[in-house]
Write an enzyme that holds these catalytic residues in place. Structure first.
Site, mmCIF file in Angstrom:
data_model
loop_
_atom_site.group_PDB
_atom_site.id
_atom_site.type_symbol
_atom_site.label_atom_id
_atom_site.label_comp_id
_atom_site.label_asym_id
_atom_site.label_seq_id
_atom_site.Cartn_x
_atom_site.Cartn_y
_atom_site.Cartn_z
ATOM 1 N N ASP A 106 47.067 -0.117 34.275
ATOM 2 C CA ASP A 106 48.466 -0.106 34.174
ATOM 3 C C ASP A 106 49.018 1.417 34.604
ATOM 4 O O ASP A 106 47.694 2.383 34.187
ATOM 5 C CB ASP A 106 48.630 0.336 32.682
ATOM 6 C CG ASP A 106 47.976 -1.119 31.945
ATOM 7 O OD1 ASP A 106 48.989 -2.027 32.104
ATOM 8 O OD2 ASP A 106 46.399 -1.508 31.382
ATOM 9 N N ASP A 142 41.937 2.769 37.366
ATOM 10 C CA ASP A 142 42.349 2.485 36.053
ATOM 11 C C ASP A 142 43.555 1.061 36.725
ATOM 12 O O ASP A 142 43.817 1.116 37.850
ATOM 13 C CB ASP A 142 42.804 3.456 35.727
ATOM 14 C CG ASP A 142 44.012 2.934 34.450
ATOM 15 O OD1 ASP A 142 43.378 2.430 33.456
ATOM 16 O OD2 ASP A 142 45.489 3.341 34.719
HETATM 17 MG MG LIG Z 1 46.987 3.665 33.533
#
Ligand SMILES: [Mg+2]
Length: 328
Positions: A51, A49
């Site tokens: 962010d 992932d």
């Molecule tokens: Mg995230």
């Protein structure tokens, strides 16, 4: 022959190690250096992932680029998987470069790109009504998908008069909802009106409730809040493109054959990243640098509710940047 047997035995040991920690919430920091190395040897493909794992807005997490690039240097295949629909793959590629992450455009799986791919796969040839931003329109442009203009849309005069004079644009065959800082009552009205037609596709880029933010006094609502508002008035459920939807895994399988048991999903949010990993049979690693807190996961681990158990990762680490210090 003996070498082959040893190799098989080694792989089996590694597999057992990863199986042993299945949804066990094992802290990588509590493993020995040898065990951490065995853990790293137990996967060939990494889905990370962005962010909350690699960066927070425009701030890179210290040590994360070195950790990701280290895994790549060991020959692991890396995919950057983000639910963020506000950026296209070129933007994300530039961001990676600027922050020191080695990446190729085809390794970036963003929800905006995947939404465009989903429509393209269905030979979609109508127009899209978008509640979203340029991240979506630029990906649609790349595959020649037509859409109505985006941007602020508010009632400029009396609402009842607006409704009396309102006409649907012809040829809209899909409503796509992602993050839109200009979300308004009129956009909800339009989206729900197009969705009155059962043949009109309803697609959500992602359903993240909020974004991770540096300022603890601020809650930054995510696409999930916008999707829910439209879902409520449209009285329909959307197709979910982003995590924990498994479309992303299908898209990756198309670019390279992956063995789920030898794939690692890294994320900071359990109800998207870790749940995707659980659903796909991947190994999972939670980083505590983003949304999900350790206390929450401990509660889910003890819960008798299976849905909550599915949110529990195999491993966790305070931040991805700590990985290197555990093997060196
Ligand atoms: Mg995230």
């Amino acid at each position: 022959m003996i070498r082959q047997f040893r190799k098989k035995l080694f792989r089996a040991t590694i597999y057992n190690i990863s199986k042993m920690h299945k949804r066990n919430l094992t802290s990588l920091a509590n493993l020995s250096k040898t065990e951490v190395k065995q853990f790293i040897d137990s996967f060939d493909v990494v889905l990370t992932d962005c962010d909350g794992v690699l960066w927070l807005d425009n701030k890179v997490y210290e040590g994360s680029p070195e950790a990701v690039n280290y895994l790549r240097s060991l020959g692991k295949k890396i995919f950057y998987v983000t639910n963020n629909s506000t950026k296209n793959r070129d933007d994300l590629q530039q961001k990676n470069e600027k922050m020191g992450y080695i990446s190729k455009k085809e390794e970036i799986m963003s929800s905006a790109y995947l939404t465009a791919s989903y429509l393209k796969e269905r030979s979609f040839n109508k127009k899209v009504y978008i509640v979203g931003s340029k991240g979506l329109t630029s990906e649609f442009d790349e595959v020649n998908i037509k859409y109505l203009p985006i941007g602020p849309d508010i009632v400029e005069y009396n609402l009842l008069e607006y409704i009396d004079n309102f006409k649907l644009e012809p040829d809209v065959g899909a409503v796509v909802v992602g993050f839109d800082e200009h979300i308004s009552y009129i956009k909800m009205l339009k989206a729900a009106s197009y969705l009155n037609d059962p043949n009109c596709l309803f697609i959500a880029t992602n359903t993240d409730e909020r974004f991770p933010v540096g300022n603890s006094q601020v809650v930054k609502p995510g696409s999930g809040a916008i999707v829910k508002s439209i879902e409520t008035c449209a009285e329909r459920k959307p197709v979910l493109i982003g995590k924990p939807g498994t479309y992303i895994a299908q898209a990756i399988q198309k670019t390279c054959k992956i063995d789920p048991q030898r794939t690692l999903m890294i994320g900071d949010r359990c109800n998207t990243d870790i749940l995707l990993g659980t659903r796909c049979g991947y190994q999972t690693l939670l980083v505590l640098s983003g949304v999900t807190k350790l206390e929450e996961v401990q509660k889910w681990k003890e819960s008798s509710n299976k849905e909550e158990n599915d949110l529990v990762p195999d491993f966790y680490i305070n931040k991805l940047g700590d990985l290197l210090s555990l093997v060196n």
